[in-house]
Design an enzyme around this catalytic site. Structure first.
Site, PDB file in Angstrom:
ATOM      1  CE1 TYR A 135      48.097  37.247  53.931  1.00  0.00           C
ATOM      2  CE2 TYR A 135      48.024  38.325  51.787  1.00  0.00           C
ATOM      3  CZ  TYR A 135      48.400  37.258  52.582  1.00  0.00           C
ATOM      4  OH  TYR A 135      49.092  36.220  52.036  1.00  0.00           O
ATOM      5  NE  ARG A 139      48.666  37.077  27.329  1.00  0.00           N
ATOM      6  CZ  ARG A 139      48.613  38.154  26.535  1.00  0.00           C
ATOM      7  NH1 ARG A 139      48.191  39.304  27.005  1.00  0.00           N
ATOM      8  NH2 ARG A 139      48.984  38.066  25.267  1.00  0.00           N
ATOM      9  CG  ASP A 145      40.873  41.884  51.537  1.00  0.00           C
ATOM     10  OD1 ASP A 145      39.973  41.023  51.491  1.00  0.00           O
ATOM     11  OD2 ASP A 145      42.087  41.595  51.568  1.00  0.00           O
TER      12      ASP A 145
END
Length: 390
Positions: free
Chosen positions: A105, A52, A178
């Site tokens: 998006y 993790r 992005d």
């Protein structure tokens, strides 16, 4: 300033920051499919304690992405949306304000509308194609300008350098981009002045529709460590097997991008001349309103486009269903050509009036041009036109 070696892109993606496995000298870095790691003694590890937090295979992909981004390091995530979520959780707090590109998006919009807003993060959508309009929307509490350029699905362009220069004249505003549609090989947004580069590695980095993943890269090591910490806390690190597959995909990224760009230009030029096409959104076309900015800011025009039919909504949907080689599926950036209907897919939550205002009409089709022969793709599009319009 770039930290990348002076390699051409095709060499860079194969050899720069490359990790090798030492025990057997495997030419491919192995999949470390493990949850935990043995401590050499109490409190002493080889840098890995629990997946993790970090994993060698994930780290190998991070090094490869850092090489193309030109940064000292990068971070990989379970998906593009988990990268954006970690970015916001790590660098924002209640009371902060975010400005986002108005064409963006749909998943990013949903994150702010339905999640972050409940935690006291304020936000506004603004036409980031206008530096003036963006600056007018800045508040004293604005902490992040989040751009998507080219924008999904209209391909609208934002001037990364001009917006970054403007934002940095204000106090404590970070600029994130992005960059999924182009990757750093076609648009290095950090070199253009942005603070953070984000990608959905599911798309062009992988290139084969095999994985989910996302990445963040920045030259600010303090922010990198903050985001690494938050990723560990919320468990948004990418899976080892997905990282391994993406490591194979990134090696062919320059070759694939060159073909995507070449094929997309041929299809955009053909569509632009078609009697049943009202408009084509592709930055490589001279008719595209921001063609000059795209040519200045980008090193290629990419494989993404959208086009609007001279048709009813029903005819538009039937046109998509009539396609045989172009596959109707979500996502983009793969070797297969994919077609979507944004109004019923990525932007289905947006009100009709808002979609129409932004150019995301019911007659708009998004095309992710793949590596198939342009001749064959054009033949498929033509047979679909004939099936619907005769």
């Amino acid at each position: 300033m770039s930290d990348r070696p002076d390699f051409d892109p095709s060499t860079l993606v194969i050899h720069s920051n490359r990790s090798y496995e030492k025990q057997s000298n495997s030419i491919l870095f192995p999949i470390h499919q493990t949850a935990t790691y043995i401590h050499e003694s109490v409190g002493v590890t080889k840098g890995y304690g629990y997946t993790r937090g970090a994993n060698p295979t994930v780290n190998a992909l991070e090094q490869a992405i850092a090489a193309v981004e030109g940064t000292a390091s990068a971070l990989c995530f379970r998906s593009g949306m988990s990268a954006i979520t970690t970015l916001c959780f790590g660098l924002l707090k209640a009371g902060d304000h975010v400005l986002l590109s108005d064409v963006i998006y749909g998943g990013t919009a949903r994150l702010f509308h339905q999640v972050l807003g409940h935690f006291g993060v304020a936000y506004d959508f603004v036409d980031t194609a206008s530096v003036e309009a963006t600056e007018k929307a800045i508040r004293p509490e604005t902490r992040l300008l989040f751009l998507e350029t080219p924008a999904n699905p209209t391909l609208k362009i934002s001037d990364v350098r001009a917006l970054s220069d403007m934002a940095h004249r204000h106090e404590n505003i970070l600029v994130a981009v992005d960059n999924t549609f182009l990757t750093p090989l076609l648009q290095n947004c950090l070199e253009l002045g942005a603070d953070i580069s984000m990608m959905s590695t599911t798309k062009y980095i992988d290139g084969h529709n095999a994985t989910l993943g996302g990445s963040l890269a920045t030259h600010d090591e303090a922010n990198t460590e903050r985001l690494r910490f938050v990723r560990k806390i919320i468990g948004s690190i990418q899976a080892p097997f997905d990282s391994w597959l993406a490591l194979q995909g990134i090696k062919t990224l320059p070759a694939r991008l060159a073909m995507h760009c070449n094929h997309a230009m041929q299809i955009a030029e053909w569509l632009e001349k078609h009697a049943h096409v009202a408009r084509v959104n592709y930055p490589g076309l001279e008719s595209f309103p921001q063609h000059a900015l795209a040519a200045k800011q980008q090193k290629g025009f990419g494989g993404m486009m959208s086009f609007e039919l001279k048709a009813t909504t029903e005819q538009t949907l039937h046109f998509i269903e009539a396609l045989k080689l172009c596959t109707c599926a979500e996502s983009l950036g793969s070797v297969e050509t994919l077609v979507t209907h944004p109004a019923t897919a990525s932007h289905c939550d947006m009100p009709l009036e808002e979609r129409d205002r932004l150019g995301i009409t019911d007659r708009l089709i998004r095309l992710s041009v793949g590596l198939e022969s342009p001749k064959d793709l054009i033949a498929d599009l033509e047979q679909a036109f004939k099936a619907i319009f005769g």
